[in-house]
Design a protein around this motif. Structure first.
Motif, PDB file in Angstrom:
ATOM      1  N   SER A  56      -0.209  -8.243  -6.412  1.00 13.74           N
ATOM      2  CA  SER A  56      -1.281  -8.192  -5.415  1.00 13.74           C
ATOM      3  C   SER A  56      -1.048  -7.076  -4.411  1.00 13.74           C
ATOM      4  O   SER A  56      -1.956  -6.704  -3.682  1.00 13.74           O
ATOM      5  CB  SER A  56      -1.388  -9.538  -4.701  1.00 13.74           C
ATOM      6  N   GLU A  57       0.172  -6.534  -4.382  1.00 15.25           N
ATOM      7  CA  GLU A  57       0.478  -5.534  -3.334  1.00 15.25           C
ATOM      8  C   GLU A  57       1.568  -4.587  -3.819  1.00 15.25           C
ATOM      9  O   GLU A  57       2.419  -4.974  -4.614  1.00 15.25           O
ATOM     10  CB  GLU A  57       0.978  -6.319  -2.110  1.00 15.25           C
ATOM     11  N   ILE A  58       1.510  -3.348  -3.347  1.00 12.91           N
ATOM     12  CA  ILE A  58       2.671  -2.472  -3.522  1.00 12.91           C
ATOM     13  C   ILE A  58       3.107  -1.993  -2.135  1.00 12.91           C
ATOM     14  O   ILE A  58       2.279  -1.848  -1.228  1.00 12.91           O
ATOM     15  CB  ILE A  58       2.383  -1.241  -4.426  1.00 12.91           C
ATOM     16  N   LYS A  59       4.403  -1.799  -2.011  1.00 16.92           N
ATOM     17  CA  LYS A  59       4.925  -1.264  -0.755  1.00 16.92           C
ATOM     18  C   LYS A  59       5.504   0.111  -1.068  1.00 16.92           C
ATOM     19  O   LYS A  59       6.530   0.217  -1.766  1.00 16.92           O
ATOM     20  CB  LYS A  59       6.011  -2.190  -0.203  1.00 16.92           C
ATOM     21  N   ILE A  60       4.823   1.126  -0.567  1.00 16.64           N
ATOM     22  CA  ILE A  60       5.275   2.490  -0.867  1.00 16.64           C
ATOM     23  C   ILE A  60       6.624   2.728  -0.192  1.00 16.64           C
ATOM     24  O   ILE A  60       6.768   2.502   1.020  1.00 16.64           O
ATOM     25  CB  ILE A  60       4.236   3.533  -0.392  1.00 16.64           C
ATOM     26  N   ASP A  61       7.588   3.139  -0.978  1.00 16.01           N
ATOM     27  CA  ASP A  61       8.951   3.293  -0.469  1.00 16.01           C
ATOM     28  C   ASP A  61       8.990   4.203   0.757  1.00 16.01           C
ATOM     29  O   ASP A  61       8.276   5.202   0.832  1.00 16.01           O
ATOM     30  CB  ASP A  61       9.864   3.866  -1.557  1.00 16.01           C
ATOM     31  N   ARG A  62       9.876   3.854   1.674  1.00 16.37           N
ATOM     32  CA  ARG A  62       9.885   4.597   2.940  1.00 16.37           C
ATOM     33  C   ARG A  62      10.280   6.061   2.776  1.00 16.37           C
ATOM     34  O   ARG A  62       9.975   6.892   3.616  1.00 16.37           O
ATOM     35  CB  ARG A  62      10.765   3.916   3.970  1.00 16.37           C
ATOM     36  N   SER A  63      10.936   6.384   1.675  1.00 13.26           N
ATOM     37  CA  SER A  63      11.356   7.781   1.511  1.00 13.26           C
ATOM     38  C   SER A  63      10.149   8.711   1.335  1.00 13.26           C
ATOM     39  O   SER A  63      10.265   9.915   1.521  1.00 13.26           O
ATOM     40  CB  SER A  63      12.317   7.911   0.336  1.00 13.26           C
ATOM     41  N   PHE A  64       8.988   8.164   0.970  1.00 10.79           N
ATOM     42  CA  PHE A  64       7.806   9.017   0.815  1.00 10.79           C
ATOM     43  C   PHE A  64       7.264   9.468   2.164  1.00 10.79           C
ATOM     44  O   PHE A  64       6.815  10.596   2.310  1.00 10.79           O
ATOM     45  CB  PHE A  64       6.685   8.247   0.085  1.00 10.79           C
ATOM     46  N   ILE A  65       7.314   8.552   3.124  1.00 12.31           N
ATOM     47  CA  ILE A  65       6.649   8.842   4.397  1.00 12.31           C
ATOM     48  C   ILE A  65       7.647   9.304   5.464  1.00 12.31           C
ATOM     49  O   ILE A  65       7.300  10.052   6.369  1.00 12.31           O
ATOM     50  CB  ILE A  65       5.868   7.589   4.888  1.00 12.31           C
ATOM     51  N   ASN A  66       8.889   8.819   5.300  1.00  8.60           N
ATOM     52  CA  ASN A  66       9.873   9.072   6.325  1.00  8.60           C
ATOM     53  C   ASN A  66      10.467  10.464   6.179  1.00  8.60           C
ATOM     54  O   ASN A  66      11.627  10.641   5.829  1.00  8.60           O
ATOM     55  CB  ASN A  66      10.969   8.013   6.214  1.00  8.60           C
TER      56      ASN A  66
END
Ligand code: C2E
Ligand code: MG
Ligand code: MG
Length: 537
Positions: free
Chosen positions: A451-461
């Motif tokens: 129902s959900e994905i959590k985009i890994d923080r390394s993409f945004i951080n």
């Protein structure tokens, strides 16, 4: 006077192909009566000589590489017999071959001591170099460092191994340029480096490597990358005592820095003691769990636009004699020995209990998630255990989310698919954590009923979010939306990152910009103060 260097040069010029030519080149030196070569280093020892009628006192010694060559002069008027001439030729050939072998051996030895792509010392070379320095320096004036590049796995993934290797080589060059004659730098492989630098230059060193801009690629496509170092270091006490601690001590500090999400950690006796006590977790785990020393912290998820709380994640902490340790310090150990499933079911149960109690007090709640480890799926009846716990506390299935991570191989994928499917059939929501870091991200979207994905923080951080980031993150969000999968972005630390996400259509975020993981009571207070999505009419 016999010029040995010239003699060797002459030999070398004709080596390796033509020994006869070599002998021809050196025939002017045939007034030598006897030659002895002794070498201990390669293939045992070679020792050979010819005895002609020669003066017994050596004419001269030459230390050539590791090889001692002794020359005796011929007695005046003595002429070699035909046999002796053959022997002389033979010996010269031996020197020539020896010389060639030696050059090769040196090259091989160097290659054995150097990292293949950066040409910095590898672990053997690093230790050997330190050994060779020990008599000429005072080791206690130095620091030893262990350096790992932050999030480098993602650089590999986004730009490919060729460009990632170029970045590693650039980093190595910076280390090499920084190091002075009496300092040593090494590359242990991958994105791990070591250094032995004078303590007085500590600050300078850290400033040089903390954030390093490098350029990779070709003229058509130059890419600027900022390499961020996670540095562990130790003040060297005595380099003679144990060379290996010169690597392992700073590596403990570096590992600790990684686990606690810091970029610089100095090794202290306290830290060493803690690492020791963590190692004991294998024997103390059951008792620690029973004693309630594993705590459940809560980190809310936010709606970026309204600022309201839309969900929460349960994250474990270990109260280790009053020190609150993050999961990075113990989860990997429990994953290795398979005990993690006990902890995960315990956290799920604590979470369900908390939801039950909080709701019973008449409060609105938000969906709460907890994490499962890959190893948990080795438990055949994991699904039943999860469902049983949720039912035991009468938790509504829409109030709970199970976070799983992407798998690393096909078999794991099959097992995960079965789990997600069973959760789905029982109305329990699942979420894919650290999305984008596994091996099958896209097929997860296509094949699994998550129902959900959590985009890994390394993409945004990241320091700078450029067009490539926009395309990559944007495509993930678009794809998920089209498949009716919710998207949360992890690790949002700045307003700029939050705005960037909203522009790409992602409205849900979790990160330090909003809140760190906090103890239960603090989270409950936050729920009341900030409000939840239920409050938006
Ligand atoms: P995760 O499930 O991806 O959890 C998010 C992690 O990112 C948390 O670290 C959180 O503190 C951190 N984080 C959140 N926002 C930010 C941010 O803005 N910047 C940065 N740099 N970090 C942020 P934490 O609590 O240290 O947990 C680390 C990982 O340990 C978790 O990653 C999860 O994979 C694992 N973990 C935590 N609790 C459990 C558990 O009970 N069971 C299992 N199997 N794993 C757990
Ligand atoms: Mg998680
Ligand atoms: Mg995550």
């Amino acid at each position: 006077m016999f010029d040995f260097n010239k003699f060797i040069d002459l030999l070398n010029e004709s080596v390796p192909n033509n020994y006869d030519e070599a002998i021809n080149n050196v025939k002017d030196y045939f007034h030598i009566g006897r030659i002895e070569i002794a070498s201990e280093n390669f293939s045992g020892s070679i020792k050979c000589s010819i005895d002609s009628d020669c003066n017994e006192t050596p004419l001269t010694f030459y230390k050539h590489h590791d090889c001692l060559v002794t020359f005796y002069s011929k007695k005046d008027g003595y002429n070699y017999s035909a046999d002796e001439l053959k022997d002389v030729n033979m010996l010269l050939k031996l020197i020539a071959i020896y010389n060639e072998n030696f050059a090769l051996a040196i090259k091989t030895r160097e290659a054995e001591n150097l990292s293949y792509n950066t040409k910095l010392y590898n672990v053997h070379g690093y230790i050997a170099k330190l050994q060779s320095l020990k008599d000429s320096i005072d080791g206690t004036m130095y620091n030893s460092y262990y350096i790992n590049l932050k999030g480098f796995g993602l650089v590999n993934k986004l730009y490919g191994t060729t460009l990632a290797n170029e970045a590693i080589v650039e980093f190595a060059k910076t280390l090499k340029n920084f190091a002075e004659e009496d300092e040593v730098v090494g590359h242990l492989g991958g994105d791990n480096f070591v250094a032995f630098i004078k303590r007085e230059r500590n600050e300078d060193f850290i400033n040089t490597i903390s954030r390093l801009k490098v350029y990779v690629g070709n003229k058509r496509r130059k890419i600027e990358l900022t390499l961020i170092s996670v540095i562990g270091y130790d003040e060297v006490k005595d380099i003679v005592v144990n060379y290996s601690t010169i690597i392992s001590n700073p590596s403990i500090a570096c590992q600790y820095a990684r686990n606690t999400k810091r970029n610089l950690v100095k090794l202290t006796p306290d830290l060493l003691e803690m690492v020791d006590s963590i190692k004991n977790i294998e024997s103390t785990f059951d008792k620690e769990l029973e004693d309630g020393n594993f705590l459940v912290y809560y980190q809310p998820k936010f709606d970026i636009e309204t600022g309201k709380i839309i969900g929460v994640e349960a994250l474990t902490r270990w109260n280790n004699n009053g020190r609150i340790l993050p999961p990075g310090m113990f989860v990997p150990i429990l994953e290795k020995n398979g005990e993690i499933v006990k902890l995960d079911l315990y956290v799920l149960e604590t979470l369900c209990k908390d939801i039950h109690n909080y709701r019973n007090m008449g409060n609105n709640i938000v969906p709460a998630s907890c994490n499962l480890s890959r190893r948990d799926f080795e438990l055949e009846d994991l699904e039943d255990r999860v469902i049983e716990i949720i039912k035991k506390y009468n938790v509504r299935t829409e109030d709970i989310v199970i976070e799983v991570t992407e798998t690393t191989n096909f078999e794991e994928n099959e097992r995960l698919a079965r789990f997600i499917d069973k959760m789905h059939r029982n109305g329990i929501l699942t979420s894919v954590d650290d999305f984008g870091t596994g091996y099958s991200s896209l097929s997860v979207l296509r094949d699994f009923k998550v129902s959900e994905i959590k985009i890994d923080r390394s993409f945004i951080n990241r320091e700078i979010l450029n067009d490539s980031d926009k395309i990559i993150i944007g495509s993930i969000i678009d794809m998920a939306k089209k498949l009716a999968i919710e998207v949360v972005c992890e690790g949002v630390e700045t307003k700029h990152q939050a705005d960037f996400l909203v522009n790409l259509g992602c409205k849900k975020a979790q990160g330090f910009l909003y809140s760190k993981p906090v103890p239960k009571l603090e989270f409950e207070a936050m729920l009341k103060e900030i409000g939840t999505y239920h409050d938006i009419s």
